[in-house]
Scaffold this motif. Sequence first.
Motif, PDB file in Angstrom:
ATOM      1  N   TRP A  61     -25.227  35.010 -45.973  1.00 12.81           N
ATOM      2  CA  TRP A  61     -26.009  34.692 -47.174  1.00 12.81           C
ATOM      3  C   TRP A  61     -26.194  35.944 -48.049  1.00 12.81           C
ATOM      4  CZ3 TRP A  61     -29.791  31.856 -43.421  1.00 12.81           C
ATOM      5  CH2 TRP A  61     -29.301  30.573 -43.175  1.00 12.81           C
TER       6      TRP A  61
ATOM      7  N   MET B  98     -27.430  35.939 -52.068  1.00 10.97           N
ATOM      8  CA  MET B  98     -28.575  35.025 -52.110  1.00 10.97           C
ATOM      9  C   MET B  98     -29.898  35.760 -51.882  1.00 10.97           C
ATOM     10  SD  MET B  98     -26.855  31.928 -49.968  1.00 10.97           S
ATOM     11  CE  MET B  98     -28.347  30.981 -49.755  1.00 10.97           C
TER      12      MET B  98
ATOM     13  N   HIS C 126     -34.790  31.759 -49.759  1.00  9.57           N
ATOM     14  CA  HIS C 126     -33.972  30.799 -49.020  1.00  9.57           C
ATOM     15  C   HIS C 126     -34.668  30.398 -47.719  1.00  9.57           C
ATOM     16  CE1 HIS C 126     -30.261  29.457 -46.739  1.00  9.57           C
ATOM     17  NE2 HIS C 126     -30.303  28.660 -47.792  1.00  9.57           N
ATOM     18  N   ASP C 127     -35.335  31.363 -47.061  1.00 11.01           N
ATOM     19  CA  ASP C 127     -36.094  31.024 -45.840  1.00 11.01           C
ATOM     20  C   ASP C 127     -37.160  29.983 -46.182  1.00 11.01           C
ATOM     21  OD1 ASP C 127     -34.630  32.730 -44.335  1.00 11.01           O
ATOM     22  OD2 ASP C 127     -36.118  34.345 -44.303  1.00 11.01           O
TER      23      ASP C 127
ATOM     24  N   HIS D  71     -26.270  24.438 -45.340  1.00 14.02           N
ATOM     25  CA  HIS D  71     -26.410  25.780 -45.947  1.00 14.02           C
ATOM     26  C   HIS D  71     -25.896  26.872 -45.005  1.00 14.02           C
ATOM     27  CE1 HIS D  71     -29.273  25.411 -49.597  1.00 14.02           C
ATOM     28  NE2 HIS D  71     -28.468  24.377 -49.520  1.00 14.02           N
TER      29      HIS D  71
ATOM     30  N   SER E 145     -37.151  23.448 -55.180  1.00 13.52           N
ATOM     31  CA  SER E 145     -36.455  24.299 -56.158  1.00 13.52           C
ATOM     32  C   SER E 145     -36.702  23.905 -57.620  1.00 13.52           C
ATOM     33  CB  SER E 145     -34.940  24.263 -55.883  1.00 13.52           C
ATOM     34  OG  SER E 145     -34.439  22.960 -56.048  1.00 13.52           O
TER      35      SER E 145
ATOM     36  N   MET F  90     -32.078  25.692 -57.803  1.00 11.15           N
ATOM     37  CA  MET F  90     -31.481  26.350 -56.624  1.00 11.15           C
ATOM     38  C   MET F  90     -30.605  27.514 -57.067  1.00 11.15           C
ATOM     39  SD  MET F  90     -30.876  24.336 -53.416  1.00 11.15           S
ATOM     40  CE  MET F  90     -30.964  22.644 -53.081  1.00 11.15           C
TER      41      MET F  90
ATOM     42  N   THR G   4     -30.873  30.509 -54.180  1.00  9.95           N
ATOM     43  CA  THR G   4     -30.913  29.856 -52.867  1.00  9.95           C
ATOM     44  C   THR G   4     -29.769  28.869 -52.660  1.00  9.95           C
ATOM     45  OG1 THR G   4     -32.415  28.158 -53.733  1.00  9.95           O
ATOM     46  CG2 THR G   4     -33.433  30.066 -52.655  1.00  9.95           C
ATOM     47  N   CYS G   5     -28.853  28.793 -53.641  1.00  6.91           N
ATOM     48  CA  CYS G   5     -27.712  27.879 -53.467  1.00  6.91           C
ATOM     49  C   CYS G   5     -26.531  28.688 -52.919  1.00  6.91           C
ATOM     50  CB  CYS G   5     -27.336  27.233 -54.807  1.00  6.91           C
ATOM     51  SG  CYS G   5     -25.833  26.229 -54.628  1.00  6.91           S
ATOM     52  N   PRO G   6     -26.114  28.408 -51.671  1.00  9.52           N
ATOM     53  CA  PRO G   6     -25.013  29.199 -51.106  1.00  9.52           C
ATOM     54  C   PRO G   6     -23.680  28.922 -51.785  1.00  9.52           C
ATOM     55  CG  PRO G   6     -25.657  27.425 -49.601  1.00  9.52           C
ATOM     56  CD  PRO G   6     -26.615  27.379 -50.746  1.00  9.52           C
TER      57      PRO G   6
END
Length: 429
Positions: A14, A19, A24-25, A60, A107, A129, A134-136
Amino acid sequence: MVGRLDTKELRSMWSGLGMNLELHDELLRSSHRMFAKTHLWQKNRPRSMELFDTALHDSHGQRVAEILDYRERGGKSIGTFCIYVPDEIAHAADVLPIPLCGGSGWSVTYADGKLPRDICPLIRSTFGMAFSGTCPYSKLKEYPLGETTCDAKKKTWDLFGIRAMEVPQKKNPVDRDLWVQEVRKFMDDCVALTGREITAENLRGSIRKCNEKRRVLSRIGDFRKLDDPPVSGLDALLVSQVALNMDVDAFIEAGHRLIAELEERVLAGESAYDAGGVRVLFAGTPSPMGFAKMHWAAETSGLRVVADESCTGIRYYRGQVPEDLETVDGMVEAIADRYFGIDCPCFSPNTERLDNLEEIIREYRIEGVVHTILQFCHGYNVEAGAIDGRLSKMGIPSLKIVSDYSEEDGEQMRVRMEAFREVIEAGRR
Ligand code: BJ8
């Protein structure tokens, strides 16, 4: 084949994708909490649902690693937002379509300032996102590909300079011709990305694979026609959600395992539900995870969601492409026709949808329809009126619920679903 990544390796992947790990967590915590609430209360889930639970949690993580690996080996991918983009053509050209539709309430606010607040949460969530890091998938594609369906989407593509396929708004012959041209252009764009020539042989192979995926989904749907379905509406929805992004071969294999187990459950008289319950159809906007609260509210209120007509339901898998065509041209037209048959409310008129709904109601012996509509989606919201006209002729009651991806209104929804169940039960006496 990529080995399973541990937590340390996932975090390093990530980070490598630029990211925001802290946010993201938070997103993952919110999704896991939501999933535990909406799905894990169910007492009698098929064992093979584990495969789909894992695929969801991997969306993800491990799935991103698979796509990274595929791209490192020279593969190309594009981001998509709608089921009008023809998978058969992308796969035949070795282009992987990655569905980018967000579906998390978490998001949504990260899109504020760049998009208006009073537009569809699906769009805000998707871009939220991307903007929150946070969008991989942000870096895992050659480009995102929009489509001219609803106004909110079209204007968002314009705002961010995103290219779009033109989906016509009517279904006259001239519109069909335009759509065939768009599909041809899509094919040319895919070929330009990879340089892989599309032959009759590889396109036929791709058609067969996509048909098989739809057959699997359709077979799982068939179990829901039974008096006592061996799979719940919540779990059937999860299978459809996962189908959008999981590797196609892996999905087909997992689907066959679930089907075999469902067959055993039917023979053993094992249902996903307690005795009783009212059979309802969910009709409306697509249901990503953030909207699974609707299924949760229904199925914890004595309703059995035995059919979903949305793009995370029958609309996604209805209609096959013939597998016996000889030429690439013939196949491309047949693919275009299959997708042109999709009954999205972006079309005017959209009487096909009313006819399709009538057929679902008969096949699944539906006792009531719940319109599940995402806030600010005018197409579905207004079209619910036309549907209600048809339903009242059939003597089928309906309930309309408009909501977003937030968690706050869950209990309020349950109250409304319970009242709807009581109305239907009273009508049975
Ligand atoms: S084929 S439903 S996936 S367009 S919910 S963004 S329509 S305001 S998602 Fe859709 Fe394709 Fe149609 Fe299906 Fe707009 Fe409505 Fe939001 Fe929507």
